[in-house]
Write an enzyme that holds these catalytic residues in place. Structure first.
Site, short mmCIF file in Angstrom:
data_model
loop_
_atom_site.label_atom_id
_atom_site.label_comp_id
_atom_site.label_asym_id
_atom_site.label_seq_id
_atom_site.Cartn_x
_atom_site.Cartn_y
_atom_site.Cartn_z
N GLY A 249 0.82 -1.21 0.00
CA GLY A 249 0.00 0.00 0.00
C GLY A 249 0.84 1.25 0.00
O GLY A 249 2.05 1.22 -0.31
N SER A 250 0.25 2.35 0.37
CA SER A 250 0.95 3.63 0.40
C SER A 250 1.89 3.70 1.60
O SER A 250 1.79 2.91 2.53
CB SER A 250 -0.06 4.78 0.47
OG SER A 250 -0.73 4.76 1.73
N GLY A 254 1.50 2.10 5.29
CA GLY A 254 2.59 1.27 5.81
C GLY A 254 3.07 1.72 7.17
O GLY A 254 3.37 0.90 8.05
N GLU A 271 5.50 -3.46 1.53
CA GLU A 271 5.79 -3.07 0.15
C GLU A 271 5.03 -1.78 -0.12
O GLU A 271 3.83 -1.80 -0.39
CB GLU A 271 5.34 -4.17 -0.83
CG GLU A 271 6.09 -5.48 -0.69
CD GLU A 271 7.52 -5.41 -1.20
OE1 GLU A 271 7.92 -4.34 -1.73
OE2 GLU A 271 8.23 -6.41 -1.08
N CYS A 305 3.76 0.34 -8.34
CA CYS A 305 4.77 0.87 -7.40
C CYS A 305 6.13 0.97 -8.09
O CYS A 305 6.99 1.73 -7.64
CB CYS A 305 4.84 0.01 -6.15
SG CYS A 305 5.04 -1.75 -6.47
#
Length: 518
Positions: A249-250, A254, A271, A305
């Site tokens: 995620g963002s 995170g 991640e 990403c």
């Protein structure tokens, strides 16, 4: 701008995938729970049409799943790893049989073009194959003891129930990266997918159900819970029964995950964001660099990403490469992601469009320049309001907006004169996921890969920043979170290491030569 958007009819694919008008939002593998939560409606970003709905799970549903999962772990962990690997192989074969339909659903629900949807399903197949091999390679090490007639070794044991939180941009592959490895290493999995793409998760659990039944896999080995964060959110992260939570995620998400899980001393595999750059040397093959840049920057409409977001170009080739880029961008076909002629589909929702527009506004305020693109498309074929023209912009690396990750197709161009300058610019962002250099100079490329080169978890030479293979460990440093998934020895993340010492003598010597006499 050439645009083609034919009418999409994915009803046959939905039927084959078992997607109903209203679907249950919780599963323990091959059994669906009768959920009672609010309806979550899935809408296609390409045409704004309602696809289907999911009856979300509640905390009570989650508790039922966790009870099943904990019980299933007791028997699953004792199954020989190669046997677990064979079941994962069969899961991969099931994904292969449903590749076209599942790729269609991924494309339609998420918005990435059909070829990328197929590629994502192929990643699931590939990681299942990889995990099968890993099931016979869960190696430990042996060490020589300092004590006579002693043997030392380390071994790996499964952790237990692994929580997997996935993002909208890879609605099936990231789950597979985690789940296939977690399963072969003896863990059981609870999956919480993005609420923006719930039907992909439902389809996966429909697909794997028959495999689990035919192998008498206990309920609770693979689990799904689709629920709003107000019911299954921080309490999920705080659950001590989950020794590991993998979250994609963002950066903001995170940080929250890391804090809550860290407070209970749990493990996280994070991640998070990327701000990926390609260095274009004056010794680069510009045609190769062009193809890699365009795919890296506009693939998945800039919502990977690993999307290429910065281009650091040697001043001597800057103007020539910029011209090539503008000409290439003019050829990009924007439209329905299921049309085979489309290269760029829609953004996930209008919130993403707003972020796209905002980033351009901030760029101009800071002194940057948009040299191509930036429009939000409307009219026939673009009724959803989620289609945009990818942006090429000139900027400076220190701009605040350049330092951020905008999850949209915006590529910032900047110049450099020396490799020292290029590497410094490259590393001068908070994120550290993927990176690349295009150069035919061995000294340049080796330096880019050295200790003083790229500070990213992924560093490539003469290929782009996106499209990582599953054979290598995937992940990044700094604000990217430090997690590693998929290939290499990433399987170790899902296991606990245990050091064993065995005394096969009739004496009891102590380490470090300590003398202790009763």
């Amino acid at each position: 701008m050439k645009t083609i958007c034919p009418t999409c009819d994915i009803r046959p694919a939905l039927e084959r995938l078992g997607i109903k008008e209203i679907n249950q939002g919780a599963s323990t593998g091959s059994v669906w729970l009768e959920t009672t939560g609010e309806l979550l409606h899935s809408t296609a970003s390409c045409d704004g049409q309602h696809i289907a709905s999911v009856r979300q799970g509640s905390w009570d549903d989650y508790e039922m799943i966790m009870e099943q999962a904990q019980e299933a772990f007791k028997s699953w962990r004792m199954m020989p790893a190669p046997k677990r690997g064979d079941i994962v192989r069969q899961l991969g074969e099931a994904f292969r049989r449903h590749k076209e339909d599942l790729g269609t659903l991924v494309s339609y629900e998420m918005g990435k073009i059909y070829q990328e949807g197929l590629g994502e399903v192929q990643e699931m197949i590939d990681i299942a194959d990889f995990a099968l091999g890993i099931s016979r390679q869960l190696y430990g090490s042996t060490m020589h003891s300092e004590r006579p007639r002693h043997r030392m070794y380390d071994q790996y044991h499964p952790l237990g129930v692994v929580g997997v939180i996935t993002a909208f941009n890879f609605p099936v592959a990231v789950w597979a990266w985690n789940a296939m490895l977690a399963l072969v290493t003896g863990n059981v999995v609870v999956w919480k997918p993005s609420s923006k793409v719930p039907l992909c998760a439902v389809a996966i659990h429909n697909i794997i159900g028959d495999v689990l039944k035919s192998n008498n896999v206990p309920e609770g080995v693979t689990n799904l819970i689709i629920g709003s964060s107000k019911h299954i959110g921080d309490n999920f992260l705080a659950d001590k029964r989950l020794p590991l939570i993998s979250c994609t995620g963002s950066v903001a998400v995170g940080r929250r995950v890391a804090r809550i899980v860290g407070e209970r001393l749990g493990r996280t595999l994070l991640e998070l964001g990327g701000n990926n750059a390609i260095i274009i040397s004056d010794k680069a093959n510009l045609d190769m660099a062009l193809m890699a840049t365009v795919f890296g920057a506009v693939g998945t409409a800039g919502q990977r990403c690993t999307t290429t977001r910065r281009l650091i170009i040697h001043s001597s080739v800057y103007d020539a490469f910029k011209e090539k880029l503008v000409n290439a961008y003019k050829q990009i076909r924007i439209g329905c992601p299921l049309d085979p002629n489309t290269l760029v589909g829609p953004l996930i929702d209008r919130g993403a469009v707003e972020a796209f527009v905002y980033a351009q506004e901030q760029l101009l305020k800071e002194g940057g320049k948009v040299i191509y693109g930036g429009d939000v498309l409307s009219g026939k074929g673009y009724e959803s309001g989620c289609y945009v023209v990818p942006v090429l912009a000139e900027a400076e690396n220190h701009y605040h907006i350049v330092q951020e990750e905008t999850f949209a197709p915006i590529l910032y161009l900047m110049k450099y004169d020396t490799l020292d300058e290029a590497i410094a610019m490259h590393n001068a962002v908070p994120q550290g996921l993927s990176s690349a250099i295009f150069s035919s100079d061995l000294l340049e490329t080796e330096r880019f890969l050295s200790h003083e080169g790229s500070d990213c978890g992924i560093a490539n030479v003469n290929i782009g920043t996106s499209g990582a293979e599953i054979g290598g460990a995937f992940g990044g440093e700094k604000d990217t979170g430090g997690g590693r998934e998929s290939g290499s020895d990433a399987w170790k993340v899902y296991m606990r290491r245990q050091t064993n010492t065995i005394n096969f003598s009739t004496e009891l010597p102590f380490a470090q030569g300590i003398k202790f006499v009763l």
